[in-house]
Write a protein that holds these residues in place. Structure first.
Motif, PDB file in Angstrom:
ATOM      1  N   ILE A  39       0.826  -1.206   0.000  1.00 45.26           N
ATOM      2  CA  ILE A  39       0.000   0.000   0.000  1.00 45.26           C
ATOM      3  C   ILE A  39       0.861   1.257   0.000  1.00 45.26           C
ATOM      4  O   ILE A  39       0.572   2.229  -0.717  1.00 45.26           O
ATOM      5  N   ASN A  40       1.943   1.250   0.784  1.00 50.29           N
ATOM      6  CA  ASN A  40       2.823   2.421   0.800  1.00 50.29           C
ATOM      7  C   ASN A  40       3.387   2.714  -0.581  1.00 50.29           C
ATOM      8  O   ASN A  40       3.394   3.863  -1.044  1.00 50.29           O
ATOM      9  N   LYS A  41       3.871   1.680  -1.249  1.00 44.35           N
ATOM     10  CA  LYS A  41       4.462   1.860  -2.576  1.00 44.35           C
ATOM     11  C   LYS A  41       3.400   2.327  -3.560  1.00 44.35           C
ATOM     12  O   LYS A  41       3.661   3.186  -4.416  1.00 44.35           O
ATOM     13  N   TRP A  42       2.213   1.765  -3.457  1.00 43.25           N
ATOM     14  CA  TRP A  42       1.110   2.165  -4.338  1.00 43.25           C
ATOM     15  C   TRP A  42       0.816   3.654  -4.191  1.00 43.25           C
ATOM     16  O   TRP A  42       0.761   4.398  -5.174  1.00 43.25           O
ATOM     17  N   ILE A  43       0.655   4.102  -2.948  1.00 39.85           N
ATOM     18  CA  ILE A  43       0.347   5.515  -2.704  1.00 39.85           C
ATOM     19  C   ILE A  43       1.468   6.409  -3.202  1.00 39.85           C
ATOM     20  O   ILE A  43       1.239   7.447  -3.845  1.00 39.85           O
ATOM     21  N   ASN A  44       2.713   6.010  -2.913  1.00 38.75           N
ATOM     22  CA  ASN A  44       3.853   6.862  -3.257  1.00 38.75           C
ATOM     23  C   ASN A  44       4.180   6.854  -4.745  1.00 38.75           C
ATOM     24  O   ASN A  44       4.843   7.769  -5.246  1.00 38.75           O
ATOM     25  N   THR A  45       3.738   5.815  -5.460  1.00 41.47           N
ATOM     26  CA  THR A  45       4.005   5.713  -6.895  1.00 41.47           C
ATOM     27  C   THR A  45       3.070   6.598  -7.711  1.00 41.47           C
ATOM     28  O   THR A  45       3.439   7.089  -8.784  1.00 41.47           O
ATOM     29  N   MET A  46       1.870   6.817  -7.209  1.00 41.54           N
ATOM     30  CA  MET A  46       0.894   7.591  -7.962  1.00 41.54           C
ATOM     31  C   MET A  46       1.286   9.057  -8.065  1.00 41.54           C
ATOM     32  O   MET A  46       1.734   9.660  -7.084  1.00 41.54           O
ATOM     33  N   THR A  47       1.094   9.632  -9.243  1.00 36.27           N
ATOM     34  CA  THR A  47       1.273  11.065  -9.424  1.00 36.27           C
ATOM     35  C   THR A  47       0.068  11.790  -8.822  1.00 36.27           C
ATOM     36  O   THR A  47      -0.951  11.165  -8.492  1.00 36.27           O
ATOM     37  N   ALA A  48       0.171  13.097  -8.714  1.00 36.08           N
ATOM     38  CA  ALA A  48      -0.945  13.891  -8.210  1.00 36.08           C
ATOM     39  C   ALA A  48      -2.179  13.703  -9.091  1.00 36.08           C
ATOM     40  O   ALA A  48      -3.307  13.605  -8.593  1.00 36.08           O
ATOM     41  N   GLU A  50      -2.891  11.063 -10.946  1.00 34.87           N
ATOM     42  CA  GLU A  50      -3.426   9.716 -10.751  1.00 34.87           C
ATOM     43  C   GLU A  50      -4.175   9.605  -9.431  1.00 34.87           C
ATOM     44  O   GLU A  50      -5.194   8.891  -9.346  1.00 34.87           O
ATOM     45  N   SER A  51      -3.715  10.294  -8.405  1.00 39.60           N
ATOM     46  CA  SER A  51      -4.426  10.305  -7.123  1.00 39.60           C
ATOM     47  C   SER A  51      -5.779  10.999  -7.265  1.00 39.60           C
ATOM     48  O   SER A  51      -6.793  10.527  -6.742  1.00 39.60           O
ATOM     49  N   ARG A  52      -5.778  12.119  -7.976  1.00 41.19           N
ATOM     50  CA  ARG A  52      -7.033  12.830  -8.192  1.00 41.19           C
ATOM     51  C   ARG A  52      -8.002  12.004  -9.033  1.00 41.19           C
ATOM     52  O   ARG A  52      -9.215  12.026  -8.826  1.00 41.19           O
ATOM     53  N   LEU A 195      -0.764  12.098   8.122  1.00 40.67           N
ATOM     54  CA  LEU A 195      -1.014  10.884   7.345  1.00 40.67           C
ATOM     55  C   LEU A 195      -1.662  11.296   6.028  1.00 40.67           C
ATOM     56  O   LEU A 195      -2.631  12.060   6.021  1.00 40.67           O
ATOM     57  N   PRO A 196      -1.164  10.812   4.886  1.00 42.10           N
ATOM     58  CA  PRO A 196      -1.698  11.253   3.592  1.00 42.10           C
ATOM     59  C   PRO A 196      -3.172  10.907   3.408  1.00 42.10           C
ATOM     60  O   PRO A 196      -3.642   9.857   3.846  1.00 42.10           O
ATOM     61  N   TYR A 197      -3.870  11.816   2.750  1.00 40.28           N
ATOM     62  CA  TYR A 197      -5.225  11.526   2.295  1.00 40.28           C
ATOM     63  C   TYR A 197      -5.165  10.421   1.244  1.00 40.28           C
ATOM     64  O   TYR A 197      -4.278  10.414   0.397  1.00 40.28           O
ATOM     65  N   PHE A 198      -6.122   9.496   1.301  1.00 39.72           N
ATOM     66  CA  PHE A 198      -6.212   8.466   0.266  1.00 39.72           C
ATOM     67  C   PHE A 198      -7.678   8.183  -0.005  1.00 39.72           C
ATOM     68  O   PHE A 198      -8.418   7.822   0.919  1.00 39.72           O
ATOM     69  N   SER A 278      -9.235  14.912   7.072  1.00 38.44           N
ATOM     70  CA  SER A 278      -8.385  14.453   5.970  1.00 38.44           C
ATOM     71  C   SER A 278      -8.921  15.139   4.728  1.00 38.44           C
ATOM     72  O   SER A 278      -9.999  14.792   4.237  1.00 38.44           O
ATOM     73  N   PRO A 279      -8.221  16.136   4.198  1.00 39.65           N
ATOM     74  CA  PRO A 279      -8.839  17.097   3.285  1.00 39.65           C
ATOM     75  C   PRO A 279      -9.074  16.664   1.855  1.00 39.65           C
ATOM     76  O   PRO A 279     -10.217  16.685   1.373  1.00 39.65           O
ATOM     77  N   THR A 280      -8.025  16.253   1.138  1.00 39.46           N
ATOM     78  CA  THR A 280      -8.156  16.034  -0.301  1.00 39.46           C
ATOM     79  C   THR A 280      -6.891  15.369  -0.829  1.00 39.46           C
ATOM     80  O   THR A 280      -5.844  15.421  -0.163  1.00 39.46           O
ATOM     81  N   PRO A 281      -6.940  14.708  -1.992  1.00 39.52           N
ATOM     82  CA  PRO A 281      -5.726  14.110  -2.543  1.00 39.52           C
ATOM     83  C   PRO A 281      -4.580  15.116  -2.639  1.00 39.52           C
ATOM     84  O   PRO A 281      -4.785  16.272  -3.014  1.00 39.52           O
ATOM     85  N   GLY A 282      -3.381  14.659  -2.274  1.00 43.18           N
ATOM     86  CA  GLY A 282      -2.213  15.526  -2.281  1.00 43.18           C
ATOM     87  C   GLY A 282      -1.963  16.217  -0.961  1.00 43.18           C
ATOM     88  O   GLY A 282      -0.906  16.830  -0.763  1.00 43.18           O
ATOM     89  N   LYS A 283      -2.921  16.127  -0.032  1.00 40.74           N
ATOM     90  CA  LYS A 283      -2.761  16.727   1.283  1.00 40.74           C
ATOM     91  C   LYS A 283      -2.790  15.643   2.355  1.00 40.74           C
ATOM     92  O   LYS A 283      -2.898  14.461   2.051  1.00 40.74           O
ATOM     93  N   ALA A 284      -2.683  16.057   3.612  1.00 38.83           N
ATOM     94  CA  ALA A 284      -2.613  15.106   4.721  1.00 38.83           C
ATOM     95  C   ALA A 284      -3.528  15.562   5.845  1.00 38.83           C
ATOM     96  O   ALA A 284      -4.004  16.707   5.855  1.00 38.83           O
ATOM     97  N   ILE A 285      -3.777  14.681   6.793  1.00 40.50           N
ATOM     98  CA  ILE A 285      -4.623  15.009   7.940  1.00 40.50           C
ATOM     99  C   ILE A 285      -4.048  16.224   8.654  1.00 40.50           C
ATOM    100  O   ILE A 285      -2.849  16.297   8.933  1.00 40.50           O
TER     101      ILE A 285
END
Length: 313
Positions: A39-48, A50-52, A195-198, A278-285
């Motif tokens: 899961i960590n690699k998945w989250i960190n691999t995505m571009t902004a 792709e997350s959106r 913690l990153p938004y997901f 937890s606001p939105t993709p690209g941000k954190a709690i």
């Protein structure tokens, strides 16, 4: 339902993503699939972008934690159509619906006579019976207890395992965790700052807005619906225009068109005009002040699920 009364289907990986449909997966999602998702690699691999796109294309519905039970409606082409029975939803009265890879599920003996061990640390190590590392599982993972002690023996879909007693609390049932106060809810949420938004996130690898509120209340003995829209329809209604009546731990809901449109967000009241969310993709709690923000204009409802506000230490 494919399981019997003596068995149940459960999640076999630390976090399994519940997809809207099998065809919603992309090449970049490979790390979130299979028998050993990262899961960590998945989250960190995505571009902004792709997350959106996870949000804009409605790819993901929710997530399951290790050992979490589901009901299966059908299996086809390596996928299972499921209902996550611990996650209430208006989409399905049995639990939150969606699709999960079959190799992330397993049928096991139904067991809960001694209750469940709930993980209270952000991550916890499970150990094999000969005390070799088995798996790291996230916060709020709940596994049936088989034996109590300094190490708690639990049932898992990978066989019996042990967890340190200090990393878990024992509850009689998944919905019978000891009830906390509103302050407990807010303070617990604060331990996940940064913690990153997901999108669809239900684990301590990343929460979305309603995943955060669901899990903070679940950890304090209250099961609420999975989605913000459903959450806003329950609980005790509090006057949104009278901030002095709000309690720490209340849920704050927000809608487009200055509170009159579609509901799209939820946060936890932190007291003194503050909110943790937890606001939105690209941000954190984060903790923010409501005054002067778009959230102040979009506030559409305040709901209370924990009557005892408690007091700060």
């Amino acid at each position: 339902m494919l399981q019997t009364e003596s068995t149940r289907w459960v999640c076999t990986v630390p976090v399994a993503t519940v997809w809207t449909a099998p065809e919603k997966i992309r090449e970049v999602d490979a790390e979130g699939l299979g028998k050993t998702p990262n899961i960590n690699k998945w989250i960190n691999t995505m571009t902004a972008e792709e997350s959106r796109d996870m949000v804009d294309s409605n790819r993901v519905q929710s997530q399951l934690l290790f050992g979490e039970p589901v009901m299966i409606d059908e299996m086809a082409d390596g996928w299972a159509k499921i209902a996550a029975i611990w996650q209430p939803s208006q989409k399905d009265e049995r639990g939150y619906p969606g699709w999960v890879p079959i190799d992330q599920l397993k049928e096991v003996e139904a067991l809960d006579e001694l209750g469940y061990a709930r993980v209270v640390s952000q991550m916890a190590q499970l150990w094999t019976e000969d005390f070799k590392p088995l798996l790291v599982v996230p916060f709020n993972t709940m596994l049936p207890v088989k034996e109590l002690g300094e190490f708690i023996r639990v049932q898992t879909p990978l066989g019996d395992a042990f967890i340190m007693a200090e990393q878990a609390e024992v509850a009689r049932g998944f919905n019978q965790v000891e009830k906390g106060t509103g302050v407990d809810v807010a303070n617990l949420a604060a331990t996940f700052l940064q913690l990153p938004y997901f999108w669809g996130g239900m684990s301590s690898y990343g929460y979305d807005c309603s995943g955060l509120s669901y899990n903070m209340l679940k950890a304090n003995g209250v099961i609420i619906p999975r989605d913000a829209k459903d959450q806003a329809a329950e609980g005790h209604e509090i006057n949104k225009d009278s901030q002095q009546d709000w309690h720490i731990g209340d849920l704050l809901f927000f809608a487009y068109e200055e509170g009159k449109g579609r509901l799209h967000h939820v946060g936890i009241y932190y007291g003194n005009g503050l909110m943790i969310h937890s606001p939105t993709p690209g941000k954190a709690i984060e903790i923010i002040e409501l005054a002067g923000t778009v959230h102040e204009k979009e506030l559409c409802a305040v709901r209370r699920f924990v009557e005892n506000e408690g007091a700060e230490e």
